[in-house]
Write a protein that holds these residues in place. Sequence first.
Motif, PDB file in Angstrom:
ATOM      1  N   SER A   1       2.728  87.344  79.454  1.00  0.00           N
ATOM      2  CA  SER A   1       2.981  88.549  78.653  1.00  0.00           C
ATOM      3  C   SER A   1       2.479  88.407  77.219  1.00  0.00           C
ATOM      4  O   SER A   1       2.569  87.323  76.628  1.00  0.00           O
TER       5      SER A   1
ATOM      6  N   ASP B   1      16.154 100.848  78.896  1.00  0.00           N
ATOM      7  CA  ASP B   1      15.481  99.657  78.375  1.00  0.00           C
ATOM      8  C   ASP B   1      14.157 100.124  77.775  1.00  0.00           C
ATOM      9  O   ASP B   1      13.270 100.581  78.495  1.00  0.00           O
TER      10      ASP B   1
ATOM     11  N   GLY C   1       7.905 102.987  80.172  1.00  0.00           N
ATOM     12  CA  GLY C   1       7.242 103.983  79.330  1.00  0.00           C
ATOM     13  C   GLY C   1       8.170 104.938  78.607  1.00  0.00           C
ATOM     14  O   GLY C   1       7.757 106.067  78.277  1.00  0.00           O
TER      15      GLY C   1
ATOM     16  N   ASN D   1      10.666  99.599  75.421  1.00  0.00           N
ATOM     17  CA  ASN D   1       9.748  98.494  75.136  1.00  0.00           C
ATOM     18  C   ASN D   1       8.512  99.032  74.410  1.00  0.00           C
ATOM     19  O   ASN D   1       8.585  99.397  73.235  1.00  0.00           O
ATOM     20  N   SER D   2       7.381  99.135  75.108  1.00  0.00           N
ATOM     21  CA  SER D   2       6.122  99.446  74.417  1.00  0.00           C
ATOM     22  C   SER D   2       6.121 100.822  73.748  1.00  0.00           C
ATOM     23  O   SER D   2       5.389 101.031  72.769  1.00  0.00           O
TER      24      SER D   2
ATOM     25  N   GLY E   1       5.991  96.179  81.080  1.00  0.00           N
ATOM     26  CA  GLY E   1       5.311  96.535  79.842  1.00  0.00           C
ATOM     27  C   GLY E   1       4.084  97.383  80.060  1.00  0.00           C
ATOM     28  O   GLY E   1       3.170  97.395  79.244  1.00  0.00           O
TER      29      GLY E   1
ATOM     30  N   GLY F   1       4.013 100.654  80.076  1.00  0.00           N
ATOM     31  CA  GLY F   1       4.058 101.831  79.196  1.00  0.00           C
ATOM     32  C   GLY F   1       3.946 103.163  79.912  1.00  0.00           C
ATOM     33  O   GLY F   1       3.623 104.166  79.283  1.00  0.00           O
TER      34      GLY F   1
ATOM     35  N   ARG G   1       4.032  89.505  74.983  1.00  0.00           N
ATOM     36  CA  ARG G   1       5.288  89.435  74.227  1.00  0.00           C
ATOM     37  C   ARG G   1       6.018  88.102  74.442  1.00  0.00           C
ATOM     38  O   ARG G   1       7.203  88.012  74.137  1.00  0.00           O
TER      39      ARG G   1
HETATM   40  O1  LIG Z   1       6.809  93.725  78.271  1.00  0.00           O
HETATM   41  C1  LIG Z   1       6.245  92.848  78.916  1.00  0.00           C
HETATM   42  O2  LIG Z   1       5.219  92.300  78.487  1.00  0.00           O
HETATM   43  C2  LIG Z   1       6.790  92.413  80.243  1.00  0.00           C
HETATM   44  C3  LIG Z   1       6.113  91.454  80.952  1.00  0.00           C
HETATM   45  C4  LIG Z   1       6.600  91.017  82.165  1.00  0.00           C
HETATM   46  C5  LIG Z   1       7.762  91.539  82.680  1.00  0.00           C
HETATM   47  C6  LIG Z   1       8.451  92.514  81.977  1.00  0.00           C
HETATM   48  C7  LIG Z   1       7.983  92.972  80.771  1.00  0.00           C
HETATM   49  N1  LIG Z   1       8.640  93.963  80.064  1.00  0.00           N
HETATM   50  C8  LIG Z   1       9.558  94.861  80.658  1.00  0.00           C
HETATM   51  O3  LIG Z   1       8.846  95.958  81.202  1.00  0.00           O
HETATM   52  C9  LIG Z   1       9.686  97.087  81.244  1.00  0.00           C
HETATM   53  C10 LIG Z   1       8.943  98.348  80.893  1.00  0.00           C
HETATM   54  O4  LIG Z   1       8.266  98.276  79.693  1.00  0.00           O
HETATM   55  P1  LIG Z   1       7.476  99.546  79.070  1.00  0.00           P
HETATM   56  O5  LIG Z   1       8.521 100.405  78.422  1.00  0.00           O
HETATM   57  O6  LIG Z   1       6.786 100.251  80.161  1.00  0.00           O
HETATM   58  O7  LIG Z   1       6.567  98.948  78.066  1.00  0.00           O
HETATM   59  C11 LIG Z   1      10.885  96.757  80.362  1.00  0.00           C
HETATM   60  O8  LIG Z   1      11.960  96.521  81.244  1.00  0.00           O
HETATM   61  C12 LIG Z   1      10.527  95.478  79.668  1.00  0.00           C
HETATM   62  O9  LIG Z   1      11.667  94.659  79.504  1.00  0.00           O
END
Ligand SMILES: O=C(O)c1ccccc1N[C@@H]1O[C@H](COP(=O)(O)O)[C@@H](O)[C@H]1O
Length: 199
Positions: free
Chosen positions: A26, A173, A153, A175-176, A129, A131, A28
Amino acid sequence: MRDPENIRQVAALTPDYMGFIFYEGSKRYAEGHISPELLAELPQSIKKTGVFVNAPFESIKAAVEKYKLDAVQLHGKESPRACAEVKGLGVEVIKVFSVDDRFAFENTLLHESCADYFLFDTKGQEYGGNGIPFDWELLKGYLSPKPYFLSGGLNLENVKYLDKVRPQPYAIDVNSGFEQEPGLKKVEELKLLFEQVKS
Ligand SMILES: O=C(O)c1ccccc1N[C@@H]1O[C@H](COP(=O)(O)O)[C@@H](O)[C@H]1O
């Protein structure tokens, strides 16, 4: 999250959970950026959550012990047995399922006893992740009483429609959709989100 100052700013908003990615693939990936001392200074009420993808049990255990994690998010294809092993560490377990039009919610049944919560994310090119939101209408096919987290997303625009989702998520939850770059949250947008969710 992984930037110390950004972590402190977001912690001041007292989210219920804060996530740290322990998946090397990742953008992140948090290891090497965060420290046990940093996590220890955050409010106790925030559940420090490690996000893992098909990780060996020993590495999950080591991270839980090192960072005193309260919760583990299993974001890969972890079996019910692997999930139960993690539950044995005494942490909250959030088991993730990647959703697309062909997803059968019955797939969650075998994880009912090992997971405290399910999390539904969009199936995409990456494990997480991506999005991209999935069609929330699909959630009508989720019949289990186990509370679930909604992910994939989420952003300030689409969270306005969360109240229409059935069954209602226990948590969201983000994130991006709230980042200025991978691993760095837009604090002002999160403030707006918290106001919206609470109202
Ligand atoms: O965000 C990441 O890089 C990631 C990598 C591997 C597993 C989970 C990850 N993040 C999780 O993904 C979801 C959705 O994220 P988004 O809103 O679509 O960006 C979320 O649960 C993060 O914890």
